[in-house]
Design a protein around this motif. Structure first.
Motif, PDB file in Angstrom:
ATOM      1  N   VAL A  48      28.769  40.890  51.946  1.00  0.00           N
ATOM      2  CA  VAL A  48      30.209  41.181  52.030  1.00  0.00           C
ATOM      3  C   VAL A  48      30.516  42.132  53.189  1.00  0.00           C
ATOM      4  N   ARG A  99      37.361  43.265  48.453  1.00  0.00           N
ATOM      5  CA  ARG A  99      37.788  43.120  47.051  1.00  0.00           C
ATOM      6  C   ARG A  99      37.769  41.646  46.618  1.00  0.00           C
ATOM      7  N   ASP A 100      38.287  40.771  47.475  1.00  0.00           N
ATOM      8  CA  ASP A 100      38.326  39.341  47.119  1.00  0.00           C
ATOM      9  C   ASP A 100      36.919  38.780  46.950  1.00  0.00           C
ATOM     10  N   ARG A 101      36.021  39.158  47.824  1.00  0.00           N
ATOM     11  CA  ARG A 101      34.643  38.622  47.762  1.00  0.00           C
ATOM     12  C   ARG A 101      33.900  39.175  46.550  1.00  0.00           C
ATOM     13  N   ALA A 109      35.221  40.100  43.804  1.00  0.00           N
ATOM     14  CA  ALA A 109      35.807  39.484  42.603  1.00  0.00           C
ATOM     15  C   ALA A 109      35.141  38.141  42.303  1.00  0.00           C
ATOM     16  N   VAL A 110      34.689  37.475  43.362  1.00  0.00           N
ATOM     17  CA  VAL A 110      34.002  36.178  43.188  1.00  0.00           C
ATOM     18  C   VAL A 110      32.521  36.392  42.868  1.00  0.00           C
ATOM     19  N   LEU A 111      31.887  37.285  43.646  1.00  0.00           N
ATOM     20  CA  LEU A 111      30.424  37.461  43.513  1.00  0.00           C
ATOM     21  C   LEU A 111      30.047  38.348  42.321  1.00  0.00           C
ATOM     22  N   ARG A 112      30.926  39.290  41.973  1.00  0.00           N
ATOM     23  CA  ARG A 112      30.640  40.230  40.870  1.00  0.00           C
ATOM     24  C   ARG A 112      31.890  40.364  39.999  1.00  0.00           C
ATOM     25  N   PRO A 113      32.297  39.218  39.364  1.00  0.00           N
ATOM     26  CA  PRO A 113      33.564  39.234  38.615  1.00  0.00           C
ATOM     27  C   PRO A 113      33.605  40.321  37.541  1.00  0.00           C
TER      28      PRO A 113
END
Ligand code: LIP
Length: 267
Positions: A15, A57-59, A61-65
């Motif tokens: 990230v 933040r967006d990444r 949220a996908v990789l470590r929801p």
């Protein structure tokens, strides 16, 4: 620690590299567009700071929801239980504004406020600094170790200044006194990289007040995993409430004494 933090380093590196690429691509527009200010007129935030933090933040949220993020620009709060990600989207924003090539994206994972994994990525040089608690720290995959300095009077020390002039005045007084007791002082302007420089032996020590958690969360882990003695804000009352200090162990006590005698606690 019941788990291996190294996979978190991979997430932080992935990230941070993406954010670093955005930061470099966006620089021309970011520094020519409206530049906002925060605590003082010299404390700047660019569109790239905000865009970098949003990307991180967006990444995550996908990789470590579900894992919370604390970021310099949008804030946030730590998890009651479990991991929290701590992000400085551009550490060294004033350097970024000027094109002074000492700035970085810094991402750390913390458990109960303790850094367990971290990555600091430099958009200009491409250097990638990493660490995992208990597993050492690395620059571009090469293991890091602090300097072998043993004498404070022959040590190179990094130092920093706050944005508020009245506090800067007090920091300058300490700086002036300290400068007579060390080899020399460097003021480079990005705490995360100054701490990495201690880890690499490029500096023998570093001291600064008024840093945010995002400024030191990854860099302090990288320094301590390279063997540095690290004092985080609030851990040594003799340094005052918000001091961050790191040094190669053989000079750590002498640096502490010198800082205190030079008025570091009253800054
Ligand atoms: C910066 C720190 C630096 C300090 C600056 C500023 P920013 O962080 O990395 O050490 O001296 O005043 O706080 O604001 O560029 O993320």
């Amino acid at each position: 620690m019941s788990f291996d933090p190294r996979p978190l380093v991979d997430v932080a590196v992935t990230v941070a590299k993406e954010a670093a690429a955005l930061v470099q691509r966006a620089r021309h527009d970011a520094v020519t567009a409206q530049v906002d200010t925060k605590s003082t007129e010299t404390d700047v935030v660019t569109l790239a700071d905000r865009a970098s933090e949003q990307l991180v933040r967006d990444r995550l949220a996908v990789l470590r929801p579900g894992e919370p993020v604390i970021g310099e620009e949008e804030g946030g709060s730590a998890a009651v239980e479990g991991l929290t990600w701590v992000v400085d989207p551009i550490d060294g924003t004033v350097n970024y504004l000027y094109g002074y090539p000492w700035y970085a994206v810094s991402i750390a994972a913390q458990l109960d406020g303790v850094s367990v994994a971290g990555a600091v990525v430099e958009p200009v040089s491409g250097r990638v600094w990493t660490a995992a608690l208990g597993h050492g720290s690395f620059l571009d995959g090469n293991r890091l170790s602090v300097s072998k300095a043993t004498r404070l009077d022959l040590s190179l020390i990094g130092y920093g200044f706050a944005y508020r002039p009245e506090r800067r005045q007090r920091q300058a007084t300490t700086w002036a006194a300290l400068s007579t007791r060390v080899r020399d002082i460097r003021r480079a302007g990005a705490a995360s990289l100054d701490l990495c420089a201690v880890a690499a032996g490029w500096l023998d020590g570093y001291a600064e007040h008024a840093l945010g958690r995002w400024d030191w969360a990854a860099g302090a882990l990288i320094a301590s995993e390279a063997g540095a003695t690290v004092h985080l804000p609030g851990t040594d009352p003799a340094f005052g409430a918000d001091a961050t200090v790191a040094a190669t162990p053989a000079i750590a006590t002498a640096l502490r004494t010198a800082l205190i005698e030079c008025g570091f606690a009253n800054v």
